[in-house]
Design a protein around this motif. Structure first.
Motif, PDB file in Angstrom:
ATOM      1  N   ALA A   1       0.639  -0.854  -0.323  1.00 19.65           N
ATOM      2  CA  ALA A   1       0.161  -0.201   0.059  1.00 19.65           C
ATOM      3  C   ALA A   1       0.807   1.532   0.011  1.00 19.65           C
ATOM      4  O   ALA A   1       1.586   0.911   0.419  1.00 19.65           O
ATOM      5  N   ILE A   2       0.557   2.478  -0.731  1.00 17.87           N
ATOM      6  CA  ILE A   2       0.788   3.526  -0.560  1.00 17.87           C
ATOM      7  C   ILE A   2       1.442   4.628   0.219  1.00 17.87           C
ATOM      8  O   ILE A   2      -1.035   4.611   0.908  1.00 17.87           O
ATOM      9  N   GLY A   3       1.311   4.624   1.344  1.00 15.21           N
ATOM     10  CA  GLY A   3       1.025   5.547   2.449  1.00 15.21           C
ATOM     11  C   GLY A   3       1.027   4.826   4.086  1.00 15.21           C
ATOM     12  O   GLY A   3       0.107   3.706   3.683  1.00 15.21           O
ATOM     13  N   LYS A   4       1.493   5.913   4.454  1.00 12.77           N
ATOM     14  CA  LYS A   4       0.570   5.394   6.257  1.00 12.77           C
ATOM     15  C   LYS A   4      -0.513   5.044   6.545  1.00 12.77           C
ATOM     16  O   LYS A   4      -0.722   6.531   6.057  1.00 12.77           O
ATOM     17  N   THR A   5      -1.228   4.322   7.197  1.00 10.82           N
ATOM     18  CA  THR A   5      -2.145   5.146   7.378  1.00 10.82           C
ATOM     19  C   THR A   5      -1.817   5.926   8.775  1.00 10.82           C
ATOM     20  O   THR A   5      -1.473   6.084  10.112  1.00 10.82           O
ATOM     21  N   ASP A   6      -3.060   7.270   8.494  1.00 14.58           N
ATOM     22  CA  ASP A   6      -2.846   8.083   8.987  1.00 14.58           C
ATOM     23  C   ASP A   6      -3.758   8.216  10.490  1.00 14.58           C
ATOM     24  O   ASP A   6      -3.202   8.541  11.803  1.00 14.58           O
ATOM     25  N   ASN A   7      -5.365   7.392  10.643  1.00 10.13           N
ATOM     26  CA  ASN A   7      -6.241   6.951  11.483  1.00 10.13           C
ATOM     27  C   ASN A   7      -5.840   5.981  12.873  1.00 10.13           C
ATOM     28  O   ASN A   7      -5.271   4.787  12.041  1.00 10.13           O
ATOM     29  N   PRO A   8      -5.176   6.429  13.769  1.00 12.12           N
ATOM     30  CA  PRO A   8      -5.101   5.537  15.057  1.00 12.12           C
ATOM     31  C   PRO A   8      -5.664   3.975  14.995  1.00 12.12           C
ATOM     32  O   PRO A   8      -5.593   3.081  15.379  1.00 12.12           O
ATOM     33  N   GLU A   9      -7.193   4.671  14.733  1.00 16.80           N
ATOM     34  CA  GLU A   9      -8.052   3.310  14.908  1.00 16.80           C
ATOM     35  C   GLU A   9      -8.374   2.398  14.175  1.00 16.80           C
ATOM     36  O   GLU A   9      -8.229   1.597  14.218  1.00 16.80           O
ATOM     37  N   LEU A  10      -8.071   3.047  12.655  1.00 17.88           N
ATOM     38  CA  LEU A  10      -8.306   2.119  11.760  1.00 17.88           C
ATOM     39  C   LEU A  10      -6.669   0.942  11.846  1.00 17.88           C
ATOM     40  O   LEU A  10      -6.444   0.334  11.091  1.00 17.88           O
ATOM     41  N   ALA A  11      -5.882   2.385  12.043  1.00 20.98           N
ATOM     42  CA  ALA A  11      -4.498   1.555  12.381  1.00 20.98           C
ATOM     43  C   ALA A  11      -4.132   0.275  13.285  1.00 20.98           C
ATOM     44  O   ALA A  11      -3.717  -1.000  13.046  1.00 20.98           O
ATOM     45  N   LYS A  12      -4.721   0.103  14.014  1.00 16.57           N
ATOM     46  CA  LYS A  12      -4.972  -1.006  15.322  1.00 16.57           C
ATOM     47  C   LYS A  12      -6.005  -1.885  14.912  1.00 16.57           C
ATOM     48  O   LYS A  12      -5.846  -2.966  15.085  1.00 16.57           O
ATOM     49  N   LEU A  13      -7.432  -1.653  14.500  1.00 19.64           N
ATOM     50  CA  LEU A  13      -8.090  -2.809  13.521  1.00 19.64           C
ATOM     51  C   LEU A  13      -6.789  -3.571  12.492  1.00 19.64           C
ATOM     52  O   LEU A  13      -7.105  -4.684  12.397  1.00 19.64           O
ATOM     53  N   ILE A  14      -6.601  -2.906  11.537  1.00 25.82           N
ATOM     54  CA  ILE A  14      -5.205  -3.804  10.829  1.00 25.82           C
ATOM     55  C   ILE A  14      -4.796  -4.278  11.244  1.00 25.82           C
ATOM     56  O   ILE A  14      -4.401  -6.215  11.364  1.00 25.82           O
ATOM     57  N   THR A  15      -3.773  -3.998  11.662  1.00 24.08           N
ATOM     58  CA  THR A  15      -3.233  -4.800  13.641  1.00 24.08           C
ATOM     59  C   THR A  15      -3.502  -6.363  13.807  1.00 24.08           C
ATOM     60  O   THR A  15      -3.080  -6.998  13.555  1.00 24.08           O
ATOM     61  N   LEU A  16      -4.605  -5.482  14.553  1.00 26.82           N
ATOM     62  CA  LEU A  16      -5.077  -6.936  15.246  1.00 26.82           C
ATOM     63  C   LEU A  16      -5.814  -7.986  13.640  1.00 26.82           C
ATOM     64  O   LEU A  16      -5.336  -8.974  13.547  1.00 26.82           O
ATOM     65  N   TYR A  17      -5.544  -7.727  12.610  1.00 25.90           N
ATOM     66  CA  TYR A  17      -5.808  -8.915  11.741  1.00 25.90           C
ATOM     67  C   TYR A  17      -5.293  -9.406  11.236  1.00 25.90           C
ATOM     68  O   TYR A  17      -5.283 -10.553  10.654  1.00 25.90           O
ATOM     69  N   GLU A  18      -3.555  -8.811  11.014  1.00 26.06           N
ATOM     70  CA  GLU A  18      -3.089  -8.617  10.800  1.00 26.06           C
ATOM     71  C   GLU A  18      -2.363  -9.884  11.104  1.00 26.06           C
ATOM     72  O   GLU A  18      -2.039 -10.618  11.006  1.00 26.06           O
TER      73      GLU A  18
END
Length: 157
Positions: free
Chosen positions: A7-24
């Motif tokens: 993906a291009i660019g980091k995830t700016d929203n911390p809530e989204l980043a947390k959920l993405i990490t959970l599913y990863e």
């Protein structure tokens, strides 16, 4: 098989980043998974959309190996139900594929070179989502697909 999500660019929203990490983390119980984030293009405000897509495309292609099978997320791509997507994943694994690369483009999409390198296109919906939201939707669907393949109770029909 390994799945690499680019993906291009980091995830700016911390809530989204947390959920993405959970599913990863959940996904890594089923398959080797790598999430590769390509940094945003610097000074992109000085570039046209086409120039930005070209620069992003060069960075994307530099992270792809010749033997990789590449599927890009594109609004014109093939749409699957969750069950069909799990079958898509199973077919890729059965084929002896070493690395399936899924690519989420930047805000303007992909360069022509990335389209030419891709082996297929996938669409999550006819609707348009932010490229940051798509990351969450895709890792969740990957996780769902593997739970379907294992007959685990996550997915309900």
């Amino acid at each position: 098989m390994q799945i690499t999500l680019i993906a291009i660019g980091k995830t700016d929203n911390p809530e989204l980043a947390k959920l993405i990490t959970l599913y990863e983390k959940r996904l890594k119980h089923y398959i080797k998974f790598q999430f590769l984030i390509i940094p945003d293009i610097k000074n992109s405000k000085n570039l046209s959309e086409a120039q930005q897509k070209e620069k992003e495309g060069e960075l994307i292609l530099s992270n792809i190996q010749p033997a990789d099978v590449v599927t890009i997320l594109d609004e014109k791509g093939k749409q699957f139900s969750s069950m069909e997507f799990s079958q898509f994943l199973q077919k890729k694994m059965n084929s002896g594929l070493k690395n399936l690369v899924l690519i989420i483009g930047g805000p303007y999409g992909f360069s022509e070179q990335v389209y030419q390198r891709s082996n297929g296109q996938l669409s999550l919906s006819k609707m348009t989502f932010s490229h940051q939201m798509v990351r969450l939707f895709l890792v969740e669907q990957l996780y769902r697909g593997f739970t379907i393949l294992r007959n685990e109770p996550y997915h309900h029909q």
